[in-house]
Scaffold this active site. Structure first.
Site, short mmCIF file in Angstrom:
data_model
loop_
_atom_site.label_atom_id
_atom_site.label_comp_id
_atom_site.label_asym_id
_atom_site.label_seq_id
_atom_site.Cartn_x
_atom_site.Cartn_y
_atom_site.Cartn_z
N CYS A 1 11.57 7.63 13.79
CA CYS A 1 10.77 6.93 14.79
C CYS A 1 11.56 6.71 16.07
O CYS A 1 10.98 6.42 17.11
CB CYS A 1 10.26 5.60 14.25
SG CYS A 1 11.51 4.67 13.37
N LYS B 1 0.87 -1.17 0.00
CA LYS B 1 0.00 0.00 0.00
C LYS B 1 0.91 1.22 0.00
O LYS B 1 1.67 1.46 0.94
CB LYS B 1 -0.87 -0.03 1.25
CG LYS B 1 -1.42 1.31 1.73
CD LYS B 1 -2.46 1.92 0.83
CE LYS B 1 -3.10 3.13 1.55
NZ LYS B 1 -2.12 4.22 1.83
N GLY C 1 -3.73 5.07 12.72
CA GLY C 1 -3.83 4.30 11.48
C GLY C 1 -3.46 2.85 11.69
O GLY C 1 -4.12 1.94 11.16
N GLY C 2 -2.43 2.61 12.49
CA GLY C 2 -1.99 1.25 12.74
C GLY C 2 -3.00 0.46 13.54
O GLY C 2 -3.27 -0.71 13.25
N SER D 1 1.29 5.70 12.01
CA SER D 1 0.75 6.32 13.22
C SER D 1 0.01 5.32 14.09
O SER D 1 -0.43 4.26 13.63
CB SER D 1 -0.21 7.44 12.84
OG SER D 1 -1.39 6.88 12.29
N GLU E 1 4.48 -1.01 13.44
CA GLU E 1 5.30 -0.13 14.27
C GLU E 1 4.54 1.19 14.34
O GLU E 1 4.37 1.86 13.33
CB GLU E 1 6.67 0.06 13.62
CG GLU E 1 7.63 0.82 14.51
CD GLU E 1 8.63 1.62 13.70
OE1 GLU E 1 9.27 1.05 12.82
OE2 GLU E 1 8.74 2.83 13.97
#
Lengths: 481, 481
Positions: free
Chosen positions: B263, B147, B206-207, B203, B226
């Site tokens: 990150c 994606k 979203g994750g 994020s 992650e």
């Protein structure tokens, strides 16, 4: 007995307090704790088997054997801890000349934290309080809180007491092993902040509900569930020609073993149409013995599962076993054809607990493969073929459907060794890990890497002196002491 | 561009068709495919870096370095495949004398099936189309559907074209690597029956949403995400006394590196109260440069995160970096105290993307430990101490909070090696695995065991002739060729 919320809090706090002690224990100490638990079970085998037989009706022979398997598991994991590969010790030395410069990195696996274990109905020892999930979680360096199975509450309590006392007597901390009872307590357990992973053996419905609770936490935890399996068997025409009698006898022995209550029971058997195999199976099945299932509820549900299958117009009864008294399950062999299975897999391929198996006739390789692709993920898949058979396509499908592919054997009986894999695609298990065998320990470990640590601040096992005595990888090269 | 449902079906079917070819590829072939992908990226670096800089504003130097890391990852995984340990080859020979008799068991890991990779905004190469998740999934023997991140669509398309063509040119099947675009397509991807696992970097919101979709499938799949990390740093008084200037300079360099978009950016720094460290940091921070963040949306959100922190009565501004033009982020150093962090961790310890860090003053070890325990799970934890400091308690907390513990360094910069671990307790990652380093391959493999298989029906790597040349375990003993 139901564990209250306040009691669970107390047990969780004790597990949290015990966790650093388990995690920090050296290999010899932790192995001695596991062996102390095994020794205590051995010492109490007579008492435990009596309680277990009263609660599960599995019989003394089977139950004594299962205690042996249980203590064998604990002792295997003691060996695994001592061997040390499970730590995955890995060192990359610093490389100041690299771009960018590389620091020193030292990686190991360490206990994830307190583990919840949901015990199984059908293995009151080997997958219950002190069973494989508990043994592997303790071996990984984690305290365990077990949710007792409602089918054997007295055995669960007695086993927990014996093992918890043995662990403390061996020097392990209080809180190493605890028991909770009742469905609500189980639901609360898998959601408790102290719990960092869960192991489960049981039904698809119950396992899915707990999986959803574990995944739905604010901080999701891994849920290692074994939920159900139909364990497909494929028999080729040449195998029947070569050894049809032996195959029929072996199948009947396997699907009726333990009154059909093993998770690896062969539940669906693909056979060539017109080879006479149904008659051969009938010949052995009519003499097979049933018996009471684990609980009255399970025994009562058995005929319902059969009726559900028989309601399909394609299904007929091949044979029944010896008559049984009321309150017992009578073995049944059913048959259908591959086209029906391919058309209605939800109906015909649902796991049916107890002494029943479904023969599925196929008339061509294509029919066989189409039906086989409709089989849900399973723990095992078995192929009976002869040299010269072209089985590549069948094997390719089986290998994607199951975790263990057997040749010329029967899936009941699961050796507890380094190579065993007891798991498979959903719904067989919820994860890519095994619940039986040495690698089951991996489920309850997490990696941690130390960068440029002074030796005095490294965990013992990551210091050079320890590495020399343990399997490890250094700068990419695997080294065995 | 948004991928339609019909287009996704076509890509999924191609991935499903490619899967057996990837899974069955031998080590030399698979390694050559990975290296072909790396070579193709190298060959197109000039073109790709121009596009990447237009879309991410990360600058040519950083982006060229990131391409090097990306091709390095692909080549590392080629080495991992050739080395063979990742297969976990394990054999237990039959033991007819055991009770019950033991069959021969041979276990290996094999590709799980087509993998979905959700690429990151902040690593347009190294954690995007051909990044670490893709490299490890391909190395495990699985086709990948990526994606694309909406922040760099043209780069995603161009990278996918280059790599997919290079793979096919090297002999890999069509369908080895594909790209989908648009949020709806991403949601459909993680739920598609063909997809067997997913990797994600992004994020927390979203994750979590994708994790819930993956876990909520009729057949849940592992979701390796992650999601976010504040990367605590602890500095002792003696460390400041010994090298305060260097620490202040190092901190400013680390939290402003890549405009604070790593990150592993140190987001919260525990410092002794009254040691003058805030002034030292201010001295370096006032000269630090900001810049535009990855997208206009992210740049616009940066001041909101700062304001959110500043709204807490305990927070004050220590320093700001050099003034920036409109549309860029100016570095900021904030400070608070440990009591406030312990009292309001949700407010003060939320990850804040961009060049900002929060200094947290502590007045006692107890205050430090209490606040440190409130820190959410993170990728890294850093300790700056001096010999003689008693840091056992701090280390014990850090080691439970993070996946990588650093000493006397800064967490930005993640070496891609065998020992690396890039993961940590929720919300740092959703699993007990790493997304960086050699062991990332484990996420996309499943075990399968063969029982009593005729040698001719075994996968090549499990035959005795192959075992002799590969790391394996036989009857419990690890063996290195």
């Amino acid at each position: 007995m139901t564990t209250t919320t306040a009691e669970l809090e107390t047990l969780a706090a004790a597990a949290a307090a015990a966790a650093p002690i388990w995690r920090g224990s050296d290999a010899a100490t932790r192995a001695s704790w596991l062996r102390a638990a095994a020794d205590a079970l051995d010492a109490h085998i007579d008492e435990l088997v009596v309680i277990a037989d009263e609660e599960t009706r599995l019989g003394e022979t089977r139950l004594r054997g299962e205690v042996g398997r249980t203590t064998g598991q604990l002792r295997l994991f003691a060996t695994v801890v001592e061997e040390g590969s499970y730590l995955e010790l890995t060192v990359d030395d610093a490389d100041p000349s690299a771009t960018p410069p590389r620091p020193e990195l030292r990686r190991m696996l360490t206990g994830v934290g307190p583990v919840a274990v949901f015990s199984a109905s059908n293995f009151p020892f080997a997958f219950s309080v002190a069973g494989g999930d508990t043994a592997s979680a303790l071996a990984a360096g984690n305290p365990v809180i077990v949710k007792a199975h409602s089918g054997h509450p007295r055995l669960s309590e007695r086993t927990a007491t014996i093992v918890a006392e043995a662990l403390v007597a061996a020097g392990a901390p209080e809180g190493s092993l605890a028991l909770v009872e009742g469905r609500e307590a189980g639901n609360a357990l898998v959601q408790h902040p102290v719990i960092q992973a869960a192991g489960f053996t049981g039904s698809l419905g119950g396992g899915r509900a707990l999986f959803d609770l574990a995944s739905g936490r604010p901080d999701p935890i891994p849920f290692y569930g074994e939920l159900g399996s139909v364990n497909p068997v494929v028999i080729t025409p040449t195998a029947i020609a070569a050894r049809g009698d032996a195959l029929a006898q072996g199948l009947v022995g396997s699907f009726t073993l333990g009154v059909g209550q093993f998770c690896t029971k062969p539940g669906v058997v693909f056979i060539p149409a017109g080879a006479g195999f149904e008659d051969l199976v009938a010949g052995f099945a009519t003499g097979s013995a049933g018996g009471p299932l684990l609980t009255d509820r399970i025994t009562a549900a058995f005929p319902e599962g059969i009726e559900h299958l028989e309601a399909d117009p394609s299904v007929s009864v091949v044979a029944q076993g010896l008559p049984v008294e009321a309150g017992a399950a009578r073995p049944v062999v059913l048959s259908t054809d591959a086209a029906a299975v391919a058309a209605r897999p939800e109906t015909l391929l649902e796991e049916c607990f107890g002494p029943v198996t479904l023969l599925v006739r196929y008339s061509s390789d294509e029919e066989l493969l189409t039906a086989l692709r409709a089989v849900p993920g399973s723990l095992t898949g078995t192929l009976h073929s002869e040299p010269g058979d072209d089985v590549a396509d069948v094997l390719a499908v089986l290998e994607r459907k199951v975790g263990r592919v057997l040749f010329a054997g029967w899936p009941t009986g699961v050796a507890v060794t380094w190579s065993q894999h007891h798991g498979g695609p959903w719904p067989a298990t919820t994860s890519l890990h095994t619940s039986v065998g040495a690698t089951a320990i991996r489920r309850f470990l997490r990696p941690v890497t130390f960068q440029d640590a002074p030796e005095s601040l490294l965990p013992d096992v990551l210091r050079d002196a320890s590495l020399a005595a343990l399997p490890h990888r250094r700068n990419g090269v695997l080294q065995v002491p």
